[in-house]
Design a protein around this motif. Sequence first.
Motif, mmCIF file in Angstrom:
data_model
loop_
_atom_site.group_PDB
_atom_site.id
_atom_site.type_symbol
_atom_site.label_atom_id
_atom_site.label_comp_id
_atom_site.label_asym_id
_atom_site.label_seq_id
_atom_site.Cartn_x
_atom_site.Cartn_y
_atom_site.Cartn_z
ATOM 1 N N ALA A 163 -9.380 3.351 1.877
ATOM 2 C CA ALA A 163 -8.393 4.337 1.430
ATOM 3 C C ALA A 163 -8.273 4.344 -0.095
ATOM 4 O O ALA A 163 -8.201 5.416 -0.724
ATOM 5 C CB ALA A 163 -7.043 4.047 2.070
ATOM 6 N N GLY B 18 -2.641 5.825 0.184
ATOM 7 C CA GLY B 18 -3.691 4.883 0.525
ATOM 8 C C GLY B 18 -3.972 3.889 -0.578
ATOM 9 O O GLY B 18 -4.659 2.893 -0.370
ATOM 10 N N ASP C 172 -9.615 -1.064 6.035
ATOM 11 C CA ASP C 172 -9.080 0.299 5.923
ATOM 12 C C ASP C 172 -8.392 0.512 4.576
ATOM 13 O O ASP C 172 -8.476 1.605 3.990
ATOM 14 C CB ASP C 172 -8.103 0.572 7.058
ATOM 15 N N GLN D 239 0.832 -1.202 0.000
ATOM 16 C CA GLN D 239 0.000 0.000 0.000
ATOM 17 C C GLN D 239 0.868 1.254 0.000
ATOM 18 O O GLN D 239 1.867 1.338 0.709
ATOM 19 C CB GLN D 239 -0.922 0.007 1.230
#
Length: 687
Positions: free
Chosen positions: A181, A135, A177, A131
């Motif tokens: 993102a 994000g 998450d 990642q």
Amino acid sequence: MRAGIQRERDVRIGISHRVGVGCGLFMCAAAMVCGAPECPVYEPLLLREIQPRGWMAGQLRNDALRGVAGNLQKVRPQYTPATWVHKTGSAGAAELTGNWLDGYTRMAYYGGYASERSKVNRYVREILDAQEPSGYVGNMPADLRWKRLNRDLFNESRTGVALLAYYEMTGEQEALDAVIATADVIMANYNEDNPPFIYQPGDENYRAEPVEGEEGADDFVDDGDPAKPKPRKINGHVLMYVDVCEWLYRLTGEKKYVEYAEFLYRQYSESNDIGPDDIKLDVLLDPEIPLEGHGAHVAEHFRVPFFLACATGKDIYYKASQAALEKFSRFRTPSGALVSDEGVHGQMPLPEQGYEYCATTEMTASLASALQKFGNPEVGDWIEWLVFNAAQGARTPDGTMINYLSAATVTRAKERMNLGYPHNSNGRWHYSPAHQVGGSCCTANAVKLMPYYVGSMWMRSADGAGLAALLLGPSEVRTRVGGVLVTIREETGYPFEDRVRFHFETAAPVEFPFEVRIPGWAGSVETYAPRAAVTEGKGRKIFRKKWRTGDTVELKFGHPVRLRECVNGEVAIARGPLLYAQPLPAEKKVLKKSRGGVPEFTEWELLPESGEPAAPWSIAPINPDAGFKAVENPAYDPERPWAHPRWFLEGPLYLRRGKGAVSRLKPLGSTFLRQAAFPVRRDVSPP
């Protein structure tokens, strides 16, 4: 007509009349929030709250340990996280690995083997470690992003769905998450100023190098002028970022994901630069326009208006949803699959017409979405028919090979077939662990099919007050109802068994409605539910009481033999949710003794035995003295029911010369070469 035998036509689901739209398709939409019924009817449970049991768990475990699902990297080494880690930009690798990881994550956690879970954990960890600070989690290099031709939205949709499946199975917040993102990055870059489905000047300069064998690599727009360059048309798979939008909306409740999904569908419907057109709103709402496009596209696109109908409440999307259900039902083959010999091409759903495994998997997901949103019990019947017939009939029982293309009636399964249809002469009909055409897309998607079925077997009522067993089979649900931990174990050999038994365990007595979908084919239903109040609705029974550990609900279905009329006038024979077929003698020709150097994974084709005519059987007119009856198989293996099914159907069939014989039919998923539909003979007398 003989007692116990029913004659039926396939039921069409949805509306069959032309839908009128009084203003622009996307204009004045606020005025259309009126006619749609309240939906969704059900809410999905978290994936980890459902577990397969019995033969389903056994099949998934075998596929993960010994089948191609758990060994795909051995025969196609490009199925790895390297596409994300090294930002390869390969659309095919991201699509195929993402689809495989989505299905395999579910399979590994359903199967319960530490080694398989460890492999999934390692793959996900590599992806998450790649990642970027923005994000972004994806495989596109920075200079190739947001350029339309690279299918980057579809790449990120497959990454996102795989990570969301991992989150629901493990509770790992980092996976959720990462998807959130990446969604923020995507929504900031593909927007009204940079529309994702409309060509911009210079787009053709940003096309990633096509991967050999990648599906769509040769998909060019041809305006008929040989002097002009032919840029690649934007691939319709990219619309399926809506899958991620729907899932994130369900988990977070944030409306921005609904708005972005509607933006994508509006862009798709209004663009001439992307196809296929089948699910574009104006085309979908016109019942005179048949389905034409690539089957996997139209099958996955099918679920987009379902989500928008419920998430926005707009009547236009509800009308589109019902139009889609009706239109798709016209192209349903006798095995339940969507006509798709790569494309639908408006072809009739004949018994010998090809269907594609990718489209079968995507249809399963789309129909499950329709069942969840609208609650049509007929859709549940369709899903079971599709999964237990079309899907099982296009794989080997041991999970080592699939047919990229199959059909209800298959008289030969050759690597190259000349059947007069656009794509089925090119390496799609034989048995293989990883067909080269399409970059093994169908093998990757096949990994998803049974895990997707399991994940939709149980749902919660939309008000959260009750639980519903919507797709039947051996399974267990463990969740909270009214704040109380409840476990319901479904014990059955369904679809090979007539009884379904539900056993309850509760942390404390708790009252709630428990719903069971009643299959439309059931000739009779006997129920046993001590001290429960029982109510009935269309295609369902609802049991209500204060449930305690030790409570049971039992249902016994009558399984009449049924005749299903096909579009060509031939007759298919069914019992319960299973289609039965006459096995045809076959000779196996080994094409590869090992695939990828792995001797367990061979590749072969099947030809009719020498001198045997193709599909020689016909059926006499059914009368009170002739018919098919169920005969129990003494070699039935409840752990391997597709290899050793519980029931055969015995009855009279006729050879072409009119000679009668008592024939033994098997479930479609227990056959290879087969005849699944029979002409009704008028020149012979029934015995």
